[in-house]
Design an enzyme around this catalytic site. Structure first.
Site, PDB file in Angstrom:
ATOM      1  N   TRP A  11      -5.465   3.621   0.498  1.00 53.90           N
ATOM      2  CA  TRP A  11      -5.346   4.151  -0.868  1.00 53.90           C
ATOM      3  C   TRP A  11      -4.114   3.626  -1.602  1.00 53.90           C
ATOM      4  CZ3 TRP A  11      -6.676  10.134  -0.483  1.00 53.90           C
ATOM      5  CH2 TRP A  11      -8.003  10.276  -0.064  1.00 53.90           C
TER       6      TRP A  11
ATOM      7  N   GLY B 280      -6.360  -7.401  -4.440  1.00 45.90           N
ATOM      8  CA  GLY B 280      -6.285  -6.848  -5.781  1.00 45.90           C
ATOM      9  C   GLY B 280      -6.529  -7.867  -6.884  1.00 45.90           C
TER      10      GLY B 280
ATOM     11  N   GLY C 232      -8.871  -1.740  -0.310  1.00 46.43           N
ATOM     12  CA  GLY C 232      -7.931  -1.138  -1.251  1.00 46.43           C
ATOM     13  C   GLY C 232      -8.675  -0.481  -2.402  1.00 46.43           C
ATOM     14  N   GLY C 233      -8.773  -1.181  -3.523  1.00 50.98           N
ATOM     15  CA  GLY C 233      -9.335  -0.631  -4.750  1.00 50.98           C
ATOM     16  C   GLY C 233     -10.663   0.085  -4.562  1.00 50.98           C
TER      17      GLY C 233
ATOM     18  N   GLU D 209       2.233  -5.990   1.091  1.00 53.14           N
ATOM     19  CA  GLU D 209       3.055  -5.350   0.047  1.00 53.14           C
ATOM     20  C   GLU D 209       4.352  -4.811   0.649  1.00 53.14           C
ATOM     21  OE1 GLU D 209      -0.087  -2.809  -1.360  1.00 53.14           O
ATOM     22  OE2 GLU D 209      -1.142  -4.580  -2.092  1.00 53.14           O
TER      23      GLU D 209
HETATM   24  P1  13P Z   1      -8.013  -4.658  -2.480  1.00 54.76           P
HETATM   25  O1  13P Z   1      -9.261  -4.245  -1.739  1.00 54.76           O
HETATM   26  O2  13P Z   1      -7.688  -3.790  -3.638  1.00 54.76           O
HETATM   27  O3  13P Z   1      -7.992  -6.126  -2.782  1.00 54.76           O
HETATM   28  O4  13P Z   1      -6.803  -4.415  -1.435  1.00 54.76           O
HETATM   29  C1  13P Z   1      -6.902  -4.878  -0.146  1.00 54.76           C
HETATM   30  C2  13P Z   1      -5.779  -4.342   0.646  1.00 54.76           C
HETATM   31  O5  13P Z   1      -4.626  -4.680   0.415  1.00 54.76           O
HETATM   32  C3  13P Z   1      -6.083  -3.365   1.692  1.00 54.76           C
HETATM   33  O6  13P Z   1      -4.990  -3.119   2.505  1.00 54.76           O
END
Ligand code: 13P
Length: 252
Positions: free
Chosen positions: A10, A174, A235-236, A98
Site C-alpha cells: 500500500w 508507478g 503497488g497502485g 523507494e
Molecule cells: P506499482 O504497482 O504502483 O508500479 O508499484 C510496484 C511496487 O513498488 C510494489 O512494491
C-alpha cells in the site's frame, strides 16, 4: 513446490479508517473465492493491529512495509521487527527501491533487517531491481546479482529458504511501463540461477520470485504464465479491492 503469491504494497496511502475499510473489502472478496495463490497485504505500521483484527489470517496474510535495523531502544520514530510481529503480521517488505533511494538503505543495513525479521518469524519480501540507466547500459544483471549477494548470501540455506524475493525494475514502478513478460522471465530465471549457484537447485526451485512494477489485472496473466514468475508485488493496483482481486484471479 514453490508458492504462488500476490502481495499488495500500500506504500504511504490510506488513513487508518480507509485502510481498515480496504482490508475489509479485500477480506470479503477473498471469503467469496478459493484463490489459487497466497494473498498478502502489506500496510503502513499505523494500520497493522487494526487490520489484523478485521481479516481472516487463514486466507489473507498481513505484512509491514519496512522494519528497523535495531531491536529496541533510543531510535526515535523507528518500528522494530518484534513490534511488527506483535501486531499479528507475518511478513515484512525489505529493500524496496523507494527505501533504498529515499532513505539511504544499503545492503549492509538490509542484511541486518533481514536477520531481525527472520529472528522474529517474519517472512521478508526482499526487493531487488535496477534503475532505468542500468537497464539501458546493460548492467542490470550484475546490479541485481550484487543486491542479492550483498544482503542475502550470508544466510544459511535454511534461512534463505524462508525468503520471498520480488524483482521490481525501478523504471516500471508507478510508471505504467511494465516490464514485458519476456523481460521479467529472463530476469527471474537469472535470479534463480544465481540462487542455485550458491544454495543449490532445490533451494532455487523452491524460492518464490514475485514481479513488481505496474502489474495490474490486464497484464498479470501473461506475467504469471512465465515459468519463473511466481506472482506479483502490487503497488497502485492494490489500493482498490476489485483491482487487486483481478490480479489474484489471474492465477485461476
Ligand atoms: P506499482 O504497482 O504502483 O508500479 O508499484 C510496484 C511496487 O513498488 C510494489 O512494491
Amino acid at each position: 513446490m514453490r508458492k504462488k503469491i500476490v502481495a499488495g504494497n500500500w506504500k504511504m496511502n490510506t488513513t487508518l479508517a480507509e485502510g481498515v475499510g480496504l482490508a475489509k473489502d479485500v477480506n470479503e472478496a477473498l471469503a467469496a473465492r478459493t484463490p489459487n495463490c497466497d494473498v498478502v497485504i502489506c500496510v503502513p505500521f499505523t494500520h497493522l493491529a487494526s487490520v489484523a483484527a478485521v481479516i481472516d489470517g487463514n486466507k489473507l496474510g498481513l505484512g509491514a512495509e519496512n522494519c528497523a535495523d535495531h531491536v529496541k531502544g533510543a531510535y526515535t520514530g523507528e518500528v522494530s521487527a518484534p513490534m511488527v510481529a506483535s501486531t499479528g503480521a507475518g511478513y515484512v517488505i525489505l529493500g524496496h527501491s523507494e527505501r533504498r533511494q529515499y532513505y539511504g538503505e544499503t545492503s549492509e543495513i538490509l542484511k541486518t533487517k533481514v536477520n531481525l525479521a527472520l529472528e522474529n518469524n517474519l517472512t521478508p519480501i526482499f526487493c531487488i531491481g535496477e534503475v532505468l540507466e542500468q537497464r539501458e547500459d546493460g548492467s542490470f544483471f550484475n546490479v541485481v546479482k550484487a543486491q542479492i549477494e550483498e544482503a542475502l548470501f550470508d544466510l544459511s540455506a535454511e534461512d534463505f529458504g524462508k525468503l520471498i524475493l520480488a524483482y521490481e525494475p525501478v523504471w516500471a514502478i508507478g510508471t505504467g511501463k511494465t516490464a514485458t513478460d519476456d523481460q521479467a522471465q529472463e530476469m527471474h530465471a537469472f535470479i534463480r540461477g544465481v540462487i542455485a549457484e550458491k544454495y543449490g537447485k532445490e533451494v532455487a526451485e523452491n524460492c518464490s520470485i514475485l514481479y513488481g512494477g505496474s502489474c495490474k489485472a490486464s497484464n498479470a496473466k501473461a506475467l504469471f504464465a512465465k515459468p519463473d514468475v511466481d506472482g506479483g508485488l502490487i503497488g497502485g493496483a492494490s489500493l482498490a479491492a476489485a483491482d487487486f482481486m483481478g490480479i489474484v484471479d489471474a492465477w485461476n
